[in-house]
Design a protein around this motif. Structure first.
Motif, PDB file in Angstrom:
ATOM      1  N   CYS A  79       0.855  -1.181   0.000  1.00 21.18           N
ATOM      2  CA  CYS A  79       0.000   0.000   0.000  1.00 21.18           C
ATOM      3  C   CYS A  79       0.895   1.238   0.000  1.00 21.18           C
ATOM      4  O   CYS A  79       1.789   1.367   0.834  1.00 21.18           O
ATOM      5  CB  CYS A  79      -0.902   0.001   1.225  1.00 21.18           C
ATOM      6  N   CYS A  82      -0.199   3.483   3.633  1.00 21.72           N
ATOM      7  CA  CYS A  82       0.179   3.047   4.992  1.00 21.72           C
ATOM      8  C   CYS A  82       1.481   2.250   5.001  1.00 21.72           C
ATOM      9  O   CYS A  82       2.079   2.073   6.051  1.00 21.72           O
ATOM     10  CB  CYS A  82      -0.933   2.250   5.655  1.00 21.72           C
ATOM     11  N   ASP A  84       2.011  -0.789   4.912  1.00 25.52           N
ATOM     12  CA  ASP A  84       1.950  -1.921   5.835  1.00 25.52           C
ATOM     13  C   ASP A  84       2.388  -3.198   5.130  1.00 25.52           C
ATOM     14  O   ASP A  84       1.994  -3.463   4.001  1.00 25.52           O
ATOM     15  CB  ASP A  84       0.535  -2.095   6.375  1.00 25.52           C
ATOM     16  N   ASP A  87       0.001  -7.050   7.820  1.00 20.93           N
ATOM     17  CA  ASP A  87      -1.389  -7.469   7.911  1.00 20.93           C
ATOM     18  C   ASP A  87      -1.781  -8.522   6.874  1.00 20.93           C
ATOM     19  O   ASP A  87      -2.597  -9.382   7.143  1.00 20.93           O
ATOM     20  CB  ASP A  87      -2.299  -6.252   7.789  1.00 20.93           C
ATOM     21  N   CYS A 114      -4.718  -0.038   0.251  1.00 18.31           N
ATOM     22  CA  CYS A 114      -5.337  -1.222   0.844  1.00 18.31           C
ATOM     23  C   CYS A 114      -6.731  -1.399   0.247  1.00 18.31           C
ATOM     24  O   CYS A 114      -7.526  -0.460   0.228  1.00 18.31           O
ATOM     25  CB  CYS A 114      -5.428  -1.084   2.358  1.00 18.31           C
ATOM     26  N   ARG A 118      -8.187  -0.002   4.978  1.00 13.90           N
ATOM     27  CA  ARG A 118      -7.904  -0.176   6.402  1.00 13.90           C
ATOM     28  C   ARG A 118      -6.575   0.465   6.824  1.00 13.90           C
ATOM     29  O   ARG A 118      -6.023   0.101   7.851  1.00 13.90           O
ATOM     30  CB  ARG A 118      -7.936  -1.649   6.761  1.00 13.90           C
ATOM     31  N   CYS A 119      -6.079   1.410   6.068  1.00 14.94           N
ATOM     32  CA  CYS A 119      -4.792   2.039   6.364  1.00 14.94           C
ATOM     33  C   CYS A 119      -4.719   2.625   7.773  1.00 14.94           C
ATOM     34  O   CYS A 119      -3.698   2.504   8.442  1.00 14.94           O
ATOM     35  CB  CYS A 119      -4.483   3.138   5.352  1.00 14.94           C
ATOM     36  N   ARG A 121      -6.224   1.685  10.473  1.00 23.63           N
ATOM     37  CA  ARG A 121      -6.056   0.586  11.432  1.00 23.63           C
ATOM     38  C   ARG A 121      -4.637   0.032  11.349  1.00 23.63           C
ATOM     39  O   ARG A 121      -4.022  -0.276  12.359  1.00 23.63           O
ATOM     40  CB  ARG A 121      -7.080  -0.505  11.137  1.00 23.63           C
ATOM     41  N   ASN A 122      -4.097  -0.101  10.138  1.00 19.82           N
ATOM     42  CA  ASN A 122      -2.740  -0.611   9.971  1.00 19.82           C
ATOM     43  C   ASN A 122      -1.718   0.312  10.632  1.00 19.82           C
ATOM     44  O   ASN A 122      -0.758  -0.147  11.249  1.00 19.82           O
ATOM     45  CB  ASN A 122      -2.392  -0.777   8.495  1.00 19.82           C
ATOM     46  N   ARG A 125      -1.712  -0.218  14.515  1.00 28.72           N
ATOM     47  CA  ARG A 125      -1.494  -1.550  15.093  1.00 28.72           C
ATOM     48  C   ARG A 125      -0.155  -1.598  15.825  1.00 28.72           C
ATOM     49  O   ARG A 125       0.740  -0.801  15.572  1.00 28.72           O
ATOM     50  CB  ARG A 125      -1.539  -2.630  14.014  1.00 28.72           C
ATOM     51  N   ARG A 144       4.106   4.462  16.527  1.00 23.20           N
ATOM     52  CA  ARG A 144       2.736   4.577  16.034  1.00 23.20           C
ATOM     53  C   ARG A 144       2.489   5.978  15.476  1.00 23.20           C
ATOM     54  O   ARG A 144       1.930   6.142  14.384  1.00 23.20           O
ATOM     55  CB  ARG A 144       1.743   4.266  17.145  1.00 23.20           C
ATOM     56  N   ARG A 147       4.061   6.341  12.090  1.00 22.51           N
ATOM     57  CA  ARG A 147       3.300   5.628  11.055  1.00 22.51           C
ATOM     58  C   ARG A 147       2.045   6.420  10.664  1.00 22.51           C
ATOM     59  O   ARG A 147       1.715   6.526   9.485  1.00 22.51           O
ATOM     60  CB  ARG A 147       2.929   4.221  11.527  1.00 22.51           C
TER      61      ARG A 147
END
Length: 165
Positions: A79, A82, A84, A87, A114, A118-119, A121-122, A125, A144, A147
């Motif tokens: 993505c 994010c 990530d 995930d 994504c 859901r970026c 949330r990623n 996390r 965090r 990010r």
């Protein structure tokens, strides 16, 4: 993200016609946890090839209409927003018409996001062991926050590219 109502969302679109903005199927806004997201992203239930993202750029809501490929990605992609890698949710390719005359001529810009948006949330996390090997709460909070800031910067950069047309 600031809480928005349907009128604010519809008026925020910069690369969609007024008709497209009016016809957009909005998600259930009462279920959105605005404080936990950096952008609102959803797929149009009536027109599944259309996706929408609303995010803050310089304190103002900017809505983007995106077109998806219409099929699940055949391979994993990172993505672009994010970044990530843990995930396992696949990123999908999207294109956004540019704002203004350039977009009306059919010019677009693409990215990989994504597939289920859901970026946020990623970005929030807990880090995987290979990303950060610590239990220090201050360091975890800093990681965090970095990010989240990166997600906001990269998504706003994409929106600015659409706006520049």
């Amino acid at each position: 993200m600031i809480a928005l109502n349907s009128a604010q969302i519809r008026s925020s679109f910069v690369n969609a016609t007024k008709g497209d903005a009016t016809r957009a199927e909005l998600p259930d806004l009462s279920a959105v946890r605005w404080e936990a997201i950096d952008y609102l992203g959803w797929q149009d239930a009536r027109r599944p090839q259309l996706h929408y993202v609303v995010l803050e750029v310089d304190g103002e809501p900017v809505g983007l209409m995106l077109r998806g490929t219409g099929r699940p990605p055949s391979r994993k992609m990172l993505c672009a927003w994010c970044e990530d890698v843990v995930d396992g949710v696949r990123a999908a390719s999207f294109v956004a018409p540019l704002a203004g005359a350039s977009g009306r001529r059919g010019n677009t810009i693409g990215t990989a996001i994504c597939a289920d948006f859901r970026c946020s949330r990623n970005a929030r996390r807990a880090p995987a062991a290979f990303e950060l090997r610590t239990k220090d709460p201050e360091l975890l909070a800093y990681h965090r926050d970095q990010r989240i800031a990166g997600l906001q910067e990269r998504s706003a950069g994409f929106a600015r590219a659409v706006l520049r047309g």
